[in-house]
Design a protein around this motif. Structure first.
Motif, PDB file in Angstrom:
ATOM      1  N   SER A   1       1.003  -1.323  -0.044  1.00 34.57           N
ATOM      2  CA  SER A   1       0.092  -0.069  -0.041  1.00 34.57           C
ATOM      3  C   SER A   1       1.053   1.368   0.130  1.00 34.57           C
ATOM      4  O   SER A   1       1.850   1.297   0.739  1.00 34.57           O
ATOM      5  N   LEU A   2       0.546   2.220  -0.808  1.00 37.66           N
ATOM      6  CA  LEU A   2       1.217   3.521  -0.891  1.00 37.66           C
ATOM      7  C   LEU A   2       0.884   4.648   0.369  1.00 37.66           C
ATOM      8  O   LEU A   2       1.430   5.410   0.620  1.00 37.66           O
ATOM      9  N   HIS A   3      -0.243   4.243   0.751  1.00 36.71           N
ATOM     10  CA  HIS A   3      -0.789   5.082   1.593  1.00 36.71           C
ATOM     11  C   HIS A   3      -0.989   4.307   3.028  1.00 36.71           C
ATOM     12  O   HIS A   3      -1.176   2.858   3.215  1.00 36.71           O
ATOM     13  N   SER A   4      -1.023   4.672   4.098  1.00 30.49           N
ATOM     14  CA  SER A   4      -1.254   3.973   5.532  1.00 30.49           C
ATOM     15  C   SER A   4      -2.097   5.031   6.498  1.00 30.49           C
ATOM     16  O   SER A   4      -1.790   6.127   6.385  1.00 30.49           O
ATOM     17  N   ILE A   5      -2.845   4.472   7.252  1.00 30.68           N
ATOM     18  CA  ILE A   5      -3.559   5.163   8.148  1.00 30.68           C
ATOM     19  C   ILE A   5      -2.933   4.949   9.482  1.00 30.68           C
ATOM     20  O   ILE A   5      -2.691   3.749   9.994  1.00 30.68           O
ATOM     21  N   GLN A   6      -2.284   5.984  10.051  1.00 31.68           N
ATOM     22  CA  GLN A   6      -1.600   5.595  11.369  1.00 31.68           C
ATOM     23  C   GLN A   6      -2.435   6.400  12.394  1.00 31.68           C
ATOM     24  O   GLN A   6      -2.677   7.404  12.381  1.00 31.68           O
ATOM     25  N   SER A   7      -2.638   5.766  13.372  1.00 33.62           N
ATOM     26  CA  SER A   7      -3.270   6.316  14.680  1.00 33.62           C
ATOM     27  C   SER A   7      -2.914   5.153  16.129  1.00 33.62           C
ATOM     28  O   SER A   7      -2.697   4.336  15.775  1.00 33.62           O
TER      29      SER A   7
END
Lengths: 255, 255
Positions: free
Chosen positions: B2-8
């Motif tokens: 994945s070229l993007h990720s959701i970080q939290s």
């Protein structure tokens, strides 16, 4: 401060994020960039500059409207031929093999993995970033109205189009009807509801995905691209359309 | 990749991502965790363990169903009293000051910034991650049906509830009606459509946000929590409900 961030080489462009106006502008077909790893998809330079690749004039018009309406603007980083951000990833025309009279060589015979890669690289970063803008505004109690800005060709499949300004709605037609009424009252533009196409053609994905779940008033605007062919023409069109949108906004707010 | 990720710090929990089944399970009220920076919100330990804080048994049942249906599962990382993931950020009850008979001290008089912080920390990571799961499946051409799993109290505002299994729909009632029919035919559960509440009560946010824009069949399941009070009971309930869901899925696919 945000505890999460969406990282992508092809993130949505967000301008005027903290603008005070109620309208949030979206321009899904703003760009005719063909970045690596996809490149030109085998298209000529003339094709890359034409309507098939993007909506010419739509970004200039969006920015000119954003200034006049004090509106935030979210726009696309790459050509719709790589991924059409106004289509879900289940739609073949999200990555069209053919568009109007043009074959798109680089979109022939895409594998499931190719489609997944473009979805993750372009569709998800764009729509999750737009969703974040909307959610942030709602958390802050800000009235939010979604308006998408598109342009269309004067001639399609050889037939000239007489409409100059089309206003398209999905399930909620309040704002679209108010815009048409204001345009017909306040301008001499040839304006029509659900022209040159309508939700039945599958063109209202962004409205369905982003506005309808929150009950936000919304509309899709289509301007004939010969009327916004230069940045000066786009500014002049924004001078005509900004009062129309303000008037429609007031009409919807009254209901 | 994945070229993007959701970080939290409070990302959605995703289990069985690559499961082959058509159903994608969602459990928005899976957790009664009260992590920093919010902590207990001034609630007693008894309140933190009770239905007001989460849906007791819902995660156990979701996992038991996921195994039987070969389903992916997305579930919440924190109590619904910090942020109710089945409510949009425009809703007061996304961060309720009062729930049934309980005052929630830590939710009194939240500022706009407090609401924004929770929206960015919890709501957006959860729903953008769920959206990513759905978009990935659609890009791969996988049939996807959204089913959310909830539990409800046997007694509410002092009144006992006789229904054991409620099935709630939003705009698209196909799957919900098929589930009720299969449950009434195949089990002795007291089953009812749109009980103990319905979309009119504002409880179908996840269905509206995630399933409706893509035309995915969807339903919200509510199980009376005294029937899934232990993990053994949740397993037994999954034995009863899994064939119901399979049967309903087949009925919807035939149409």
């Amino acid at each position: 401060m945000s505890l999460h961030s969406i990282q992508s080489d092809f993130a949505a462009h967000v301008e005027n994020r903290d603008a005070a106006g109620a309208i949030l502008l979206v321009c899904e077909h703003a760009s005719n960039a063909f970045p690596a790893p996809w490149g030109s998809l085998g298209l000529t330079e003339a094709q890359q500059a034409a309507h098939v690749a993007w909506d010419p004039g739509a970004l200039d018009l969006s920015r000119a409207l954003a200034r006049r309406l004090d509106a935030a603007l979210v726009h696309a980083p790459a050509s719709r031929l790589i991924y059409d951000l106004n289509r879900g990833p289940d739609r073949a025309d999200a990555m069209a093999e053919r568009s109007e009279v043009h074959d798109i060589p680089g979109n022939k015979g895409l594998s499931a993995e190719d489609r997944l890669h473009r979805t993750e690289a372009l569709y998800l970063p764009f729509h999750n970033a737009l969703h974040a803008e909307i959610a942030r505004r709602l958390a802050l109690g800000r009235v939010t109205v979604l308006v998408t800005i598109h342009s269309f060709t004067p001639v399609y499949h050889g037939r000239p189009r007489s409409v100059e300004f089309g206003v398209i709605h999905d399930a909620d037609d309040r704002l679209a009807r108010a815009i048409v009424e204001a345009a017909q009252r306040g301008t001499d533009l040839a304006c029509a509801l659900n022209e040159p196409y309508s939700a039945a053609d599958g063109v209202t994905h962004t409205l369905r995905l982003q506005a309808t779940p929150y009950g936000l008033a919304n509309a899709m605007l289509e301007i004939r691209n010969d009327l916004i062919a230069t940045s000066e023409m786009a500014e002049a069109m924004a001078d005509r359309l900004a009062p129309v949108l303000q008037s429609a906004l007031a009409a919807v707010a009254e209901v």
